[in-house]
Design an enzyme around this catalytic site. Structure first.
Site, PDB file in Angstrom:
ATOM      1  CG  HIS A  67      22.171  42.508  38.368  1.00 45.76           C
ATOM      2  ND1 HIS A  67      22.471  41.177  38.602  1.00 45.76           N
ATOM      3  CD2 HIS A  67      20.974  42.498  37.721  1.00 45.76           C
ATOM      4  CE1 HIS A  67      21.513  40.416  38.125  1.00 45.76           C
ATOM      5  NE2 HIS A  67      20.579  41.188  37.603  1.00 45.76           N
ATOM      6  CG  ASP A 107      24.231  40.970  42.509  1.00 44.05           C
ATOM      7  OD1 ASP A 107      23.829  41.043  41.345  1.00 44.05           O
ATOM      8  OD2 ASP A 107      25.239  40.326  42.844  1.00 44.05           O
ATOM      9  CG  MET A 148      19.920  36.850  35.605  1.00 44.27           C
ATOM     10  SD  MET A 148      21.230  37.356  36.753  1.00 44.27           S
ATOM     11  CE  MET A 148      21.388  35.953  37.839  1.00 44.27           C
ATOM     12  CG  HIS A 170      27.866  42.243  39.277  1.00 49.07           C
ATOM     13  ND1 HIS A 170      27.348  42.474  38.023  1.00 49.07           N
ATOM     14  CD2 HIS A 170      26.918  41.558  39.953  1.00 49.07           C
ATOM     15  CE1 HIS A 170      26.141  41.946  37.943  1.00 49.07           C
ATOM     16  NE2 HIS A 170      25.843  41.391  39.109  1.00 49.07           N
ATOM     17  CB  SER A 177      28.998  39.310  41.988  1.00 44.82           C
ATOM     18  OG  SER A 177      27.767  39.445  42.641  1.00 44.82           O
ATOM     19  CG  MET A 226      18.881  41.085  45.254  1.00 43.25           C
ATOM     20  SD  MET A 226      19.298  39.492  45.957  1.00 43.25           S
ATOM     21  CE  MET A 226      20.595  38.989  44.831  1.00 43.25           C
ATOM     22  CG  ASP A 282      25.127  37.863  37.629  1.00 43.77           C
ATOM     23  OD1 ASP A 282      25.815  37.205  38.431  1.00 43.77           O
ATOM     24  OD2 ASP A 282      24.379  38.805  37.969  1.00 43.77           O
ATOM     25  CG  MET A 303      18.252  41.012  40.348  1.00 46.75           C
ATOM     26  SD  MET A 303      19.403  39.891  41.167  1.00 46.75           S
ATOM     27  CE  MET A 303      20.709  41.026  41.532  1.00 46.75           C
TER      28      MET A 303
HETATM   29  C1  DX5 Z   1      22.444  36.531  41.756  1.00 48.04           C
HETATM   30  C2  DX5 Z   1      23.358  37.697  41.453  1.00 48.04           C
HETATM   31  C3  DX5 Z   1      24.751  37.333  41.163  1.00 48.04           C
HETATM   32  C4  DX5 Z   1      25.450  36.574  42.264  1.00 48.04           C
HETATM   33  C5  DX5 Z   1      26.290  35.550  41.584  1.00 48.04           C
HETATM   34  O1  DX5 Z   1      21.131  36.924  41.671  1.00 48.04           O
HETATM   35  O2  DX5 Z   1      22.884  38.462  40.362  1.00 48.04           O
HETATM   36  O3  DX5 Z   1      25.532  38.462  40.777  1.00 48.04           O
HETATM   37  O4  DX5 Z   1      26.250  37.330  43.119  1.00 48.04           O
HETATM   38  O5  DX5 Z   1      26.849  34.747  42.541  1.00 48.04           O
HETATM   39  P1  DX5 Z   1      27.603  33.409  42.156  1.00 48.04           P
HETATM   40  O6  DX5 Z   1      28.764  33.796  41.301  1.00 48.04           O
HETATM   41  O7  DX5 Z   1      27.992  32.854  43.485  1.00 48.04           O
HETATM   42  O8  DX5 Z   1      26.607  32.536  41.424  1.00 48.04           O
HETATM   43 ZN    ZN Z   2      24.226  40.102  39.585  1.00 46.45          ZN
END
Ligand code: DX5
Ligand code: ZN
Length: 221
Positions: free
Chosen positions: A68, A37, A139, A35, A10, A39, A177, A70
Site C-alpha cells: 500500500h 504500508d 481507507m 499488508h 498490516s 509512507m 483498511d 502512501m
Molecule cells: C494506515 C495504514 C493501515 C494501518 C492500519 O495508514 O494504511 O494499514 O496499518 O492500522 P489499524 O488496523 O491499527 O488501523
Molecule cells: Zn494500509
C-alpha cells in the site's frame, strides 16, 4: 456464494525489531496477504518502511505481499517495488495525476494493481478505472498511522462500492483498511469487503498474533 474473506495483517503495527518472526507467525496463523504500508512523509505525515524491507520478507513468508503506497508520485518507483517482489501494488488516487497510465505500468510489470481512496475522496474518482484494476482499497481512517478509530460512514461507502463493482461485473477485490477490530469486522464484511487490512488489532493484541487471527477468522466466516 461469496468467496472466503481475506485477512491481511498490516505490519505497520508489528515490532520491527522482530518483523520476520511476526510475519511468519501471522502466516502460520492463516493470513491471506501481508499488508505493507509504505509512507513518504509527504503524502502522509509519517515515514515507515520501503523497498529493502519488502525484499527481505520473502524469507519469512510465501504469502502475496500487498503493498500500500502512501507516497506522492508513485510512478517514480513502481518498478523498484515490483523488483522487490510486491504481488499487489496499490496507489492512492489523490497522489497520482495520471491514474490510468500508472495502473497500466504496474500491470505491465506483471503485478496486480490497486487503487486506494482516502475517507473524503468520493467513489466517482475511481468509477472509470474499475475495469482496469485488481483491487480497490477504501481507507476507513485518515492514512498515516495505525491504531485510529474506524470512521463510521465508511460502512455506507463500502456498500456503495460493492454495488458499483457488482453492477459492473467487476472481479476487483474490495479491501478495507483502518480501524478494524474484532467488534466491527463482521459488519464491514456484511457491507461488502473482500479483504481486511488489520494492523493494531492483530500485532498489538494482548493475546498475541495467532489468537487474534483466529478470532478474526471466526468473526468473518
Ligand atoms: C494506515 C495504514 C493501515 C494501518 C492500519 O495508514 O494504511 O494499514 O496499518 O492500522 P489499524 O488496523 O491499527 O488501523
Ligand atoms: Zn494500509
Amino acid at each position: 456464494m461469496k468467496t472466503k474473506v481475506k485477512l491481511a495483517p498490516s505490519i505497520l503495527s508489528a515490532d520491527f525489531a522482530r518483523l520476520g518472526e511476526q510475519v511468519a507467525e501471522a502466516t502460520r496463523a492463516g493470513a491471506d496477504y501481508i499488508h505493507i504500508d509504505v509512507m513518504d512523509g509527504h503524502f502522509v505525515p509519517n515515514i515507515s518502511i520501503g523497498i529493502p524491507i519488502i525484499a527481505s520478507l520473502h524469507s519469512w513468508t510465501n504469502l502475496p505481499l500487498d503493498v500500500h503506497l502512501m507516497i506522492q508520485h508513485p510512478e517514480r518507483c513502481i518498478s523498484q517495488f515490483a523488483k522487490s517482489g510486491a504481488d499487489i501494488i496499490t496507489i492512492h488516487v489523490e497522489a497520482c495525476s495520471s491514474l490510468h497510465r500508472v495502473i497500466h505500468s504496474i500491470k505491465e510489470l506483471n503485478v496486480k494493481a490497486g487503487v486506494a481512496l482516502n475517507p473524503a475522496t468520493t467513489l466517482t474518482s475511481v468509477e472509470e478505472i474499475i475495469p482496469y484494476v485488481d483491487l480497490i482499497l477504501i481507507m476507513s481512517v485518515e492514512p498515516g498511522y495505525g491504531g485510529q478509530s474506524f470512521i463510521p460512514s465508511s460502512l455506507d461507502k463500502i456498500s456503495r462500492l460493492r454495488k458499483m463493482l457488482d453492477n459492473k461485473k467487476s472481479n476487483a477485490e474490495l479491501e478495507v483498511d483502518g480501524g478494524i477490530t474484532i467488534d466491527n469486522a463482521t459488519s464491514i464484511v456484511q457491507a461488502g469487503a473482500d479483504v481486511l487490512a488489520i494492523g493494531s488489532s492483530i500485532f498489538n493484541a494482548k493475546k498475541g498474533i495467532s489468537q487474534a487471527m483466529q478470532m478474526f477468522r471466526k468473526a468473518v466466516s
